[in-house]
Design a protein around this motif. Sequence first.
Motif, mmCIF file in Angstrom:
data_model
loop_
_atom_site.group_PDB
_atom_site.id
_atom_site.type_symbol
_atom_site.label_atom_id
_atom_site.label_comp_id
_atom_site.label_asym_id
_atom_site.label_seq_id
_atom_site.Cartn_x
_atom_site.Cartn_y
_atom_site.Cartn_z
ATOM 1 N N ALA A 222 -9.948 4.860 -2.966
ATOM 2 C CA ALA A 222 -9.716 4.751 -4.402
ATOM 3 C C ALA A 222 -9.841 3.313 -4.892
ATOM 4 O O ALA A 222 -9.792 3.062 -6.096
ATOM 5 C CB ALA A 222 -8.322 5.292 -4.744
ATOM 6 N N GLY A 223 -10.007 2.372 -3.975
ATOM 7 C CA GLY A 223 -10.188 0.970 -4.354
ATOM 8 C C GLY A 223 -9.080 0.079 -3.823
ATOM 9 O O GLY A 223 -8.130 0.528 -3.180
ATOM 10 N N THR A 224 -9.242 -1.219 -4.097
ATOM 11 C CA THR A 224 -8.265 -2.234 -3.694
ATOM 12 C C THR A 224 -7.715 -2.921 -4.937
ATOM 13 O O THR A 224 -8.473 -3.363 -5.798
ATOM 14 C CB THR A 224 -8.911 -3.289 -2.768
ATOM 15 N N LEU A 225 -6.399 -3.010 -5.004
ATOM 16 C CA LEU A 225 -5.718 -3.658 -6.125
ATOM 17 C C LEU A 225 -5.139 -4.984 -5.671
ATOM 18 O O LEU A 225 -4.676 -5.106 -4.530
ATOM 19 C CB LEU A 225 -4.596 -2.759 -6.650
ATOM 20 N N GLU A 226 -5.156 -5.988 -6.544
ATOM 21 C CA GLU A 226 -4.570 -7.291 -6.236
ATOM 22 C C GLU A 226 -3.354 -7.517 -7.125
ATOM 23 O O GLU A 226 -3.480 -7.678 -8.338
ATOM 24 C CB GLU A 226 -5.598 -8.406 -6.440
ATOM 25 N N GLY A 227 -2.170 -7.529 -6.515
ATOM 26 C CA GLY A 227 -0.924 -7.630 -7.273
ATOM 27 C C GLY A 227 -0.200 -8.948 -7.153
ATOM 28 O O GLY A 227 0.929 -9.077 -7.629
ATOM 29 N N GLN A 228 -0.815 -9.946 -6.489
ATOM 30 C CA GLN A 228 -0.225 -11.285 -6.358
ATOM 31 C C GLN A 228 1.156 -11.266 -5.684
ATOM 32 O O GLN A 228 1.986 -12.135 -5.913
ATOM 33 C CB GLN A 228 -0.109 -11.964 -7.732
ATOM 34 N N ASP A 229 1.403 -10.246 -4.843
ATOM 35 C CA ASP A 229 2.690 -10.116 -4.153
ATOM 36 C C ASP A 229 3.869 -10.074 -5.128
ATOM 37 O O ASP A 229 4.966 -10.564 -4.834
ATOM 38 C CB ASP A 229 2.895 -11.252 -3.148
ATOM 39 N N ASP A 230 3.647 -9.486 -6.288
ATOM 40 C CA ASP A 230 4.691 -9.377 -7.296
ATOM 41 C C ASP A 230 5.098 -7.905 -7.426
ATOM 42 O O ASP A 230 4.248 -7.035 -7.666
ATOM 43 C CB ASP A 230 4.175 -9.904 -8.643
ATOM 44 N N SER A 231 6.387 -7.623 -7.294
ATOM 45 C CA SER A 231 6.851 -6.231 -7.281
ATOM 46 C C SER A 231 6.536 -5.512 -8.592
ATOM 47 O O SER A 231 6.102 -4.349 -8.598
ATOM 48 C CB SER A 231 8.362 -6.182 -7.017
ATOM 49 N N TRP A 232 6.765 -6.176 -9.721
ATOM 50 C CA TRP A 232 6.538 -5.535 -11.016
ATOM 51 C C TRP A 232 5.061 -5.198 -11.202
ATOM 52 O O TRP A 232 4.708 -4.107 -11.657
ATOM 53 C CB TRP A 232 7.034 -6.436 -12.136
ATOM 54 N N THR A 238 0.294 0.599 -9.263
ATOM 55 C CA THR A 238 0.405 1.836 -8.491
ATOM 56 C C THR A 238 0.595 3.042 -9.399
ATOM 57 O O THR A 238 0.028 4.118 -9.162
ATOM 58 C CB THR A 238 1.570 1.733 -7.491
ATOM 59 N N GLN A 239 1.380 2.883 -10.470
ATOM 60 C CA GLN A 239 1.557 3.989 -11.415
ATOM 61 C C GLN A 239 0.217 4.388 -12.028
ATOM 62 O O GLN A 239 -0.095 5.579 -12.151
ATOM 63 C CB GLN A 239 2.556 3.595 -12.510
ATOM 64 N N SER A 240 -0.585 3.399 -12.416
ATOM 65 C CA SER A 240 -1.911 3.694 -12.982
ATOM 66 C C SER A 240 -2.799 4.368 -11.934
ATOM 67 O O SER A 240 -3.545 5.308 -12.247
ATOM 68 C CB SER A 240 -2.569 2.410 -13.485
ATOM 69 N N LEU A 241 -2.711 3.895 -10.707
ATOM 70 C CA LEU A 241 -3.510 4.465 -9.619
ATOM 71 C C LEU A 241 -3.149 5.928 -9.386
ATOM 72 O O LEU A 241 -4.023 6.788 -9.204
ATOM 73 C CB LEU A 241 -3.266 3.649 -8.352
ATOM 74 N N LEU A 242 -1.863 6.237 -9.395
ATOM 75 C CA LEU A 242 -1.404 7.607 -9.169
ATOM 76 C C LEU A 242 -1.841 8.536 -10.296
ATOM 77 O O LEU A 242 -2.175 9.708 -10.070
ATOM 78 C CB LEU A 242 0.121 7.621 -9.033
ATOM 79 N N SER A 258 6.386 -4.598 -1.179
ATOM 80 C CA SER A 258 6.159 -3.149 -1.147
ATOM 81 C C SER A 258 7.128 -2.397 -2.048
ATOM 82 O O SER A 258 6.864 -1.251 -2.427
ATOM 83 C CB SER A 258 6.278 -2.625 0.288
ATOM 84 N N GLU A 259 8.262 -3.032 -2.385
ATOM 85 C CA GLU A 259 9.264 -2.359 -3.200
ATOM 86 C C GLU A 259 8.676 -1.892 -4.534
ATOM 87 O O GLU A 259 9.037 -0.817 -5.031
ATOM 88 C CB GLU A 259 10.455 -3.295 -3.447
ATOM 89 N N GLY A 260 7.765 -2.669 -5.114
ATOM 90 C CA GLY A 260 7.150 -2.260 -6.369
ATOM 91 C C GLY A 260 6.349 -0.976 -6.220
ATOM 92 O O GLY A 260 6.370 -0.098 -7.101
ATOM 93 N N ILE A 261 5.630 -0.842 -5.117
ATOM 94 C CA ILE A 261 4.875 0.385 -4.853
ATOM 95 C C ILE A 261 5.834 1.550 -4.672
ATOM 96 O O ILE A 261 5.611 2.656 -5.188
ATOM 97 C CB ILE A 261 3.984 0.199 -3.608
ATOM 98 N N GLY A 262 6.923 1.300 -3.951
ATOM 99 C CA GLY A 262 7.925 2.342 -3.744
ATOM 100 C C GLY A 262 8.551 2.810 -5.055
ATOM 101 O O GLY A 262 8.812 4.004 -5.241
ATOM 102 N N MET A 263 8.784 1.869 -5.967
ATOM 103 C CA MET A 263 9.338 2.232 -7.273
ATOM 104 C C MET A 263 8.406 3.185 -8.016
ATOM 105 O O MET A 263 8.849 4.166 -8.630
ATOM 106 C CB MET A 263 9.587 0.975 -8.106
ATOM 107 N N ALA A 264 7.105 2.912 -7.948
ATOM 108 C CA ALA A 264 6.135 3.780 -8.619
ATOM 109 C C ALA A 264 6.114 5.167 -7.978
ATOM 110 O O ALA A 264 6.026 6.186 -8.685
ATOM 111 C CB ALA A 264 4.744 3.151 -8.562
ATOM 112 N N LEU A 265 6.198 5.235 -6.664
ATOM 113 C CA LEU A 265 6.214 6.532 -5.982
ATOM 114 C C LEU A 265 7.453 7.340 -6.356
ATOM 115 O O LEU A 265 7.371 8.558 -6.572
ATOM 116 C CB LEU A 265 6.149 6.322 -4.465
#
Length: 335
Positions: A222-232, A238-242, A258-265
Amino acid sequence: MARAGIREIAALAGVSEATVDRVLHGRPNVRPGTAERVLRAAADCRYLSPAELARLERRDRKRLTVLLPKSANPFIRGLNRELREWAQRRDRGARIHSYLLDAMNPETTARSLRRLGRTSDAVAFFGVDHPDVRDEVDRLVDQGKLVLTLISDITGSRRHGCIGIDNLAAGRTAAFLLANGSRGEAGRLAVVAATRQYRAHVERELGFQELIQRDHPHLSFAGTLEGQDDSWTNMQMTQSLLEEHPDLCGIYNVGGSSEGIGMALRRTGRMGRVRLIGHGYGPDTRRMLEEGTMMAVLTQRNETLMEVLLDQLHARAPPPPLPMQIIFPTNLPRG
Protein backbone atom coordinates in the motif's frame (compact mmCIF):
# COMPACT_ATOMS: atom_id res chain seq x y z
CA MET A 1 31.31 13.57 61.44
CA ALA A 2 29.29 14.40 58.31
CA ARG A 3 30.90 13.72 54.99
CA ALA A 4 32.24 16.81 53.21
CA GLY A 5 30.32 17.95 50.14
CA ILE A 6 30.79 20.04 46.99
CA ARG A 7 30.68 23.29 48.94
CA GLU A 8 33.52 22.27 51.30
CA ILE A 9 35.65 21.02 48.41
CA ALA A 10 35.11 24.26 46.49
CA ALA A 11 36.12 26.34 49.54
CA LEU A 12 39.24 24.28 50.16
CA ALA A 13 40.31 24.38 46.48
CA GLY A 14 39.39 28.06 46.04
CA VAL A 15 37.11 27.45 43.07
CA SER A 16 33.38 27.57 42.33
CA GLU A 17 31.03 24.71 43.08
CA ALA A 18 30.36 24.45 39.33
CA THR A 19 34.07 23.85 38.70
CA VAL A 20 34.13 21.12 41.34
CA ASP A 21 31.15 19.49 39.68
CA ARG A 22 32.89 19.55 36.28
CA VAL A 23 36.05 17.98 37.65
CA LEU A 24 34.27 15.25 39.63
CA HIS A 25 32.21 14.29 36.58
CA GLY A 26 35.16 14.38 34.18
CA ARG A 27 33.78 17.20 32.05
CA PRO A 28 36.07 19.28 29.80
CA ASN A 29 37.19 22.93 29.86
CA VAL A 30 38.92 22.87 33.25
CA ARG A 31 42.61 23.76 33.41
CA PRO A 32 44.84 20.83 34.47
CA GLY A 33 46.20 22.76 37.47
CA THR A 34 42.70 23.63 38.64
CA ALA A 35 41.52 20.04 38.22
CA GLU A 36 44.51 18.78 40.20
CA ARG A 37 43.74 21.24 43.02
CA VAL A 38 40.09 20.12 43.13
CA LEU A 39 41.03 16.45 43.24
CA ARG A 40 43.57 17.08 46.00
CA ALA A 41 40.90 18.91 48.02
CA ALA A 42 38.39 16.08 47.42
CA ALA A 43 40.98 13.58 48.62
CA ASP A 44 41.79 15.66 51.72
CA CYS A 45 38.07 15.83 52.52
CA ARG A 46 37.79 12.08 51.98
CA TYR A 47 35.02 12.75 49.49
CA LEU A 48 36.54 10.29 47.02
CA SER A 49 37.68 6.75 47.60
CA PRO A 50 41.22 5.85 46.44
CA ALA A 51 39.73 4.00 43.44
CA GLU A 52 37.56 6.97 42.46
CA LEU A 53 40.49 9.35 42.79
CA ALA A 54 42.71 7.11 40.66
CA ARG A 55 40.04 6.97 37.97
CA LEU A 56 39.68 10.75 37.77
CA GLU A 57 43.44 11.28 37.74
CA ARG A 58 43.93 9.13 34.66
CA ARG A 59 45.42 11.12 31.79
CA ASP A 60 44.59 8.58 29.06
CA ARG A 61 40.81 8.74 29.39
CA LYS A 62 39.27 9.43 26.00
CA ARG A 63 36.44 11.89 25.49
CA LEU A 64 33.58 10.21 23.63
CA THR A 65 30.75 12.36 22.27
CA VAL A 66 27.45 10.69 21.37
CA LEU A 67 24.87 12.51 19.21
CA LEU A 68 21.27 11.33 19.07
CA PRO A 69 18.16 12.89 17.47
CA LYS A 70 15.93 14.89 19.76
CA SER A 71 12.66 13.49 18.47
CA ALA A 72 9.40 12.14 19.81
CA ASN A 73 10.76 8.61 19.43
CA PRO A 74 10.51 7.09 22.95
CA PHE A 75 13.21 4.52 22.19
CA ILE A 76 15.83 7.15 21.32
CA ARG A 77 14.97 9.22 24.40
CA GLY A 78 15.24 6.09 26.52
CA LEU A 79 18.56 5.14 24.94
CA ASN A 80 19.98 8.57 25.74
CA ARG A 81 18.82 8.29 29.35
CA GLU A 82 20.27 4.79 29.70
CA LEU A 83 23.56 5.92 28.15
CA ARG A 84 23.94 8.77 30.65
CA GLU A 85 23.12 6.52 33.61
CA TRP A 86 25.42 3.79 32.32
CA ALA A 87 28.28 6.26 31.82
CA GLN A 88 28.13 7.12 35.53
CA ARG A 89 28.59 3.44 36.45
CA ARG A 90 31.33 2.55 33.95
CA ASP A 91 34.79 3.95 33.40
CA ARG A 92 36.45 1.83 30.72
CA GLY A 93 38.95 4.64 30.06
CA ALA A 94 36.42 7.10 28.65
CA ARG A 95 34.42 10.19 29.51
CA ILE A 96 31.08 9.89 27.75
CA HIS A 97 28.97 12.94 26.91
CA SER A 98 25.70 12.59 25.02
CA TYR A 99 23.71 15.29 23.25
CA LEU A 100 20.21 15.35 21.81
CA LEU A 101 20.16 17.46 18.65
CA ASP A 102 17.23 19.83 18.21
CA ALA A 103 16.65 18.67 14.66
CA MET A 104 18.21 15.60 13.09
CA ASN A 105 18.71 17.04 9.63
CA PRO A 106 21.91 17.06 7.54
CA GLU A 107 22.86 20.68 8.27
CA THR A 108 22.40 20.31 12.03
CA THR A 109 24.23 16.99 12.09
CA ALA A 110 27.21 18.25 10.09
CA ARG A 111 27.44 21.42 12.17
CA SER A 112 27.28 19.46 15.44
CA LEU A 113 29.92 17.00 14.28
CA ARG A 114 32.21 19.89 13.38
CA ARG A 115 31.67 21.79 16.65
CA LEU A 116 31.74 18.90 19.12
CA GLY A 117 34.31 16.87 17.24
CA ARG A 118 36.99 19.50 17.93
CA THR A 119 37.12 18.63 21.64
CA SER A 120 36.47 14.89 21.29
CA ASP A 121 38.69 11.89 20.75
CA ALA A 122 35.78 9.88 19.37
CA VAL A 123 32.31 10.66 18.05
CA ALA A 124 29.37 8.28 17.69
CA PHE A 125 26.13 9.46 16.13
CA PHE A 126 22.82 8.34 14.68
CA GLY A 127 23.61 8.57 10.99
CA VAL A 128 21.85 10.93 8.60
CA ASP A 129 22.73 9.75 5.10
CA HIS A 130 23.73 12.93 3.29
CA PRO A 131 26.88 14.16 1.46
CA ASP A 132 27.40 17.04 3.92
CA VAL A 133 27.46 14.60 6.84
CA ARG A 134 29.75 12.23 4.97
CA ASP A 135 32.20 15.04 4.21
CA GLU A 136 32.26 16.13 7.85
CA VAL A 137 32.89 12.56 8.97
CA ASP A 138 35.84 12.29 6.57
CA ARG A 139 37.26 15.59 7.90
CA LEU A 140 37.12 14.25 11.45
CA VAL A 141 38.84 11.04 10.36
CA ASP A 142 41.57 13.12 8.70
CA GLN A 143 42.05 14.86 12.07
CA GLY A 144 42.68 11.50 13.74
CA LYS A 145 39.25 11.18 15.36
CA LEU A 146 37.46 7.87 15.76
CA VAL A 147 34.01 8.13 14.14
CA LEU A 148 31.24 5.57 14.58
CA THR A 149 27.63 5.49 13.47
CA LEU A 150 24.91 4.16 15.79
CA ILE A 151 21.87 2.18 14.63
CA SER A 152 21.75 3.98 11.24
CA ASP A 153 24.79 4.15 8.96
CA ILE A 154 25.87 6.61 6.24
CA THR A 155 27.00 5.75 2.72
CA GLY A 156 30.51 6.11 1.32
CA SER A 157 32.29 7.63 4.32
CA ARG A 158 35.51 6.55 6.04
CA ARG A 159 33.88 6.10 9.43
CA HIS A 160 35.42 3.30 11.51
CA GLY A 161 32.26 1.21 11.79
CA CYS A 162 28.55 1.05 12.49
CA ILE A 163 27.09 -0.29 15.73
CA GLY A 164 23.64 -1.73 15.17
CA ILE A 165 21.67 -4.72 13.98
CA ASP A 166 21.64 -6.04 10.41
CA ASN A 167 18.79 -3.88 9.10
CA LEU A 168 18.24 -5.83 5.87
CA ALA A 169 17.83 -8.99 7.97
CA ALA A 170 15.44 -7.11 10.29
CA GLY A 171 13.26 -6.17 7.32
CA ARG A 172 13.22 -9.74 6.05
CA THR A 173 12.30 -10.97 9.54
CA ALA A 174 9.37 -8.58 9.76
CA ALA A 175 8.19 -9.70 6.31
CA PHE A 176 8.44 -13.36 7.31
CA LEU A 177 6.36 -12.81 10.44
CA LEU A 178 3.65 -10.72 8.78
CA ALA A 179 3.41 -13.00 5.73
CA ASN A 180 3.06 -16.13 7.83
CA GLY A 181 0.43 -14.38 9.92
CA SER A 182 -1.65 -13.79 6.77
CA ARG A 183 -2.18 -17.57 6.36
CA GLY A 184 -2.02 -17.26 2.56
CA GLU A 185 -4.89 -14.78 2.30
CA ALA A 186 -4.52 -11.82 -0.07
CA GLY A 187 -4.07 -8.38 1.41
CA ARG A 188 -1.96 -5.26 1.53
CA LEU A 189 1.03 -4.32 3.65
CA ALA A 190 2.33 -0.84 4.48
CA VAL A 191 5.62 0.54 5.76
CA VAL A 192 5.94 3.51 8.13
CA ALA A 193 9.34 5.25 8.34
CA ALA A 194 10.66 8.43 9.96
CA THR A 195 12.58 9.65 6.91
CA ARG A 196 14.47 8.05 4.05
CA GLN A 197 17.52 10.05 5.12
CA TYR A 198 17.96 7.34 7.76
CA ARG A 199 19.76 4.53 5.96
CA ALA A 200 18.59 2.06 8.61
CA HIS A 201 14.98 2.76 7.63
CA VAL A 202 15.73 2.38 3.92
CA GLU A 203 17.53 -0.93 4.50
CA ARG A 204 14.71 -2.31 6.65
CA GLU A 205 12.19 -1.39 3.99
CA LEU A 206 14.32 -2.98 1.24
CA GLY A 207 14.70 -6.23 3.16
CA PHE A 208 10.96 -6.26 3.84
CA GLN A 209 9.95 -5.68 0.22
CA GLU A 210 12.53 -8.14 -1.12
CA LEU A 211 11.15 -11.11 0.79
CA ILE A 212 7.47 -10.26 0.22
CA GLN A 213 7.92 -9.83 -3.54
CA ARG A 214 10.00 -13.00 -3.84
CA ASP A 215 8.08 -15.42 -1.63
CA HIS A 216 4.57 -14.03 -1.06
CA PRO A 217 2.97 -12.81 -4.30
CA HIS A 218 -0.50 -12.90 -2.69
CA LEU A 219 0.51 -9.81 -0.68
CA SER A 220 0.85 -6.33 -2.24
CA PHE A 221 2.11 -2.98 -1.01
CA ALA A 222 0.00 0.00 0.00
CA GLY A 223 3.07 2.26 0.09
CA THR A 224 5.53 3.80 2.53
CA LEU A 225 4.65 6.71 4.80
CA GLU A 226 7.15 9.08 6.42
CA GLY A 227 6.01 10.28 9.85
CA GLN A 228 9.24 11.83 11.21
CA ASP A 229 9.01 9.52 14.26
CA ASP A 230 6.15 11.63 15.57
CA SER A 231 3.25 9.79 17.23
CA TRP A 232 0.56 12.29 16.20
CA THR A 233 1.70 12.28 12.56
CA ASN A 234 1.90 8.48 12.56
CA MET A 235 -1.64 8.30 13.91
CA GLN A 236 -3.11 10.65 11.30
CA MET A 237 -1.29 8.95 8.42
CA THR A 238 -2.34 5.49 9.60
CA GLN A 239 -5.99 6.52 9.92
CA SER A 240 -5.95 7.77 6.31
CA LEU A 241 -4.21 4.58 5.21
CA LEU A 242 -6.83 2.39 6.90
CA GLU A 243 -9.66 4.34 5.26
CA GLU A 244 -8.06 4.07 1.82
CA HIS A 245 -7.20 0.35 2.07
CA PRO A 246 -9.83 -1.78 3.80
CA ASP A 247 -7.84 -4.89 2.85
CA LEU A 248 -4.76 -3.71 4.79
CA CYS A 249 -3.56 -6.66 6.87
CA GLY A 250 -0.14 -5.59 8.17
CA ILE A 251 2.04 -2.58 9.01
CA TYR A 252 5.81 -2.61 9.48
CA ASN A 253 7.08 0.45 11.34
CA VAL A 254 10.79 0.67 10.50
CA GLY A 255 11.20 3.69 12.81
CA GLY A 256 9.85 4.67 16.21
CA SER A 257 6.73 6.13 17.83
CA SER A 258 4.64 3.03 17.16
CA GLU A 259 2.14 4.31 19.73
CA GLY A 260 0.64 6.65 17.11
CA ILE A 261 -0.02 3.72 14.78
CA GLY A 262 -1.54 1.79 17.66
CA MET A 263 -3.85 4.70 18.46
CA ALA A 264 -5.16 4.66 14.89
CA LEU A 265 -5.75 0.90 15.02
CA ARG A 266 -7.68 1.22 18.27
CA ARG A 267 -9.75 4.19 17.08
CA THR A 268 -10.80 2.41 13.88
CA GLY A 269 -11.48 -0.94 15.55
CA ARG A 270 -8.74 -2.62 13.48
CA MET A 271 -6.51 -3.61 16.43
CA GLY A 272 -5.57 -7.27 16.06
CA ARG A 273 -6.94 -7.50 12.52
CA VAL A 274 -4.11 -5.36 11.16
CA ARG A 275 -0.90 -6.85 12.52
CA LEU A 276 1.80 -4.36 13.57
CA ILE A 277 5.53 -4.99 13.87
CA GLY A 278 7.91 -2.25 14.96
CA HIS A 279 11.35 -1.46 16.35
CA GLY A 280 12.69 -0.33 19.72
CA TYR A 281 11.62 -2.05 22.92
CA GLY A 282 10.52 0.29 25.72
CA PRO A 283 7.58 1.00 28.05
CA ASP A 284 5.37 2.08 25.13
CA THR A 285 5.98 -0.94 22.91
CA ARG A 286 5.81 -3.29 25.90
CA ARG A 287 2.35 -1.95 26.70
CA MET A 288 1.28 -2.44 23.08
CA LEU A 289 2.53 -6.03 23.11
CA GLU A 290 0.66 -6.71 26.34
CA GLU A 291 -2.63 -5.36 25.00
CA GLY A 292 -2.32 -7.09 21.61
CA THR A 293 -1.79 -3.97 19.49
CA MET A 294 1.66 -5.15 18.37
CA MET A 295 2.60 -8.57 17.09
CA ALA A 296 6.36 -8.25 17.68
CA VAL A 297 9.14 -5.74 18.39
CA LEU A 298 12.59 -6.01 16.80
CA THR A 299 15.35 -4.52 18.88
CA GLN A 300 18.78 -5.00 20.44
CA ARG A 301 20.00 -5.02 24.03
CA ASN A 302 21.03 -1.44 24.78
CA GLU A 303 23.76 -2.44 27.23
CA THR A 304 25.33 -4.57 24.50
CA LEU A 305 25.31 -1.55 22.18
CA MET A 306 27.02 0.56 24.83
CA GLU A 307 29.60 -2.11 25.67
CA VAL A 308 30.51 -2.46 21.98
CA LEU A 309 30.70 1.33 21.71
CA LEU A 310 33.27 1.48 24.50
CA ASP A 311 35.19 -1.50 23.09
CA GLN A 312 35.60 0.35 19.79
CA LEU A 313 37.70 3.04 21.48
CA HIS A 314 40.51 0.49 21.62
CA ALA A 315 39.61 -1.89 18.77
CA ARG A 316 41.18 -2.02 15.36
CA ALA A 317 38.50 -3.98 13.51
CA PRO A 318 34.98 -2.59 13.02
CA PRO A 319 32.27 -4.33 15.00
CA PRO A 320 30.02 -7.07 13.59
CA PRO A 321 26.24 -6.50 13.65
CA LEU A 322 24.64 -6.60 17.08
CA PRO A 323 22.48 -9.61 17.96
CA MET A 324 18.87 -8.86 17.09
CA GLN A 325 16.17 -9.56 19.66
CA ILE A 326 12.58 -10.41 18.72
CA ILE A 327 10.13 -9.72 21.53
CA PHE A 328 6.63 -11.18 21.38
CA PRO A 329 3.78 -10.94 23.90
CA THR A 330 4.87 -14.42 25.01
CA ASN A 331 8.50 -13.59 25.93
CA LEU A 332 8.30 -10.13 27.48
CA PRO A 333 11.33 -9.34 29.68
CA ARG A 334 10.63 -9.34 33.39
CA GLY A 335 10.03 -6.00 35.05
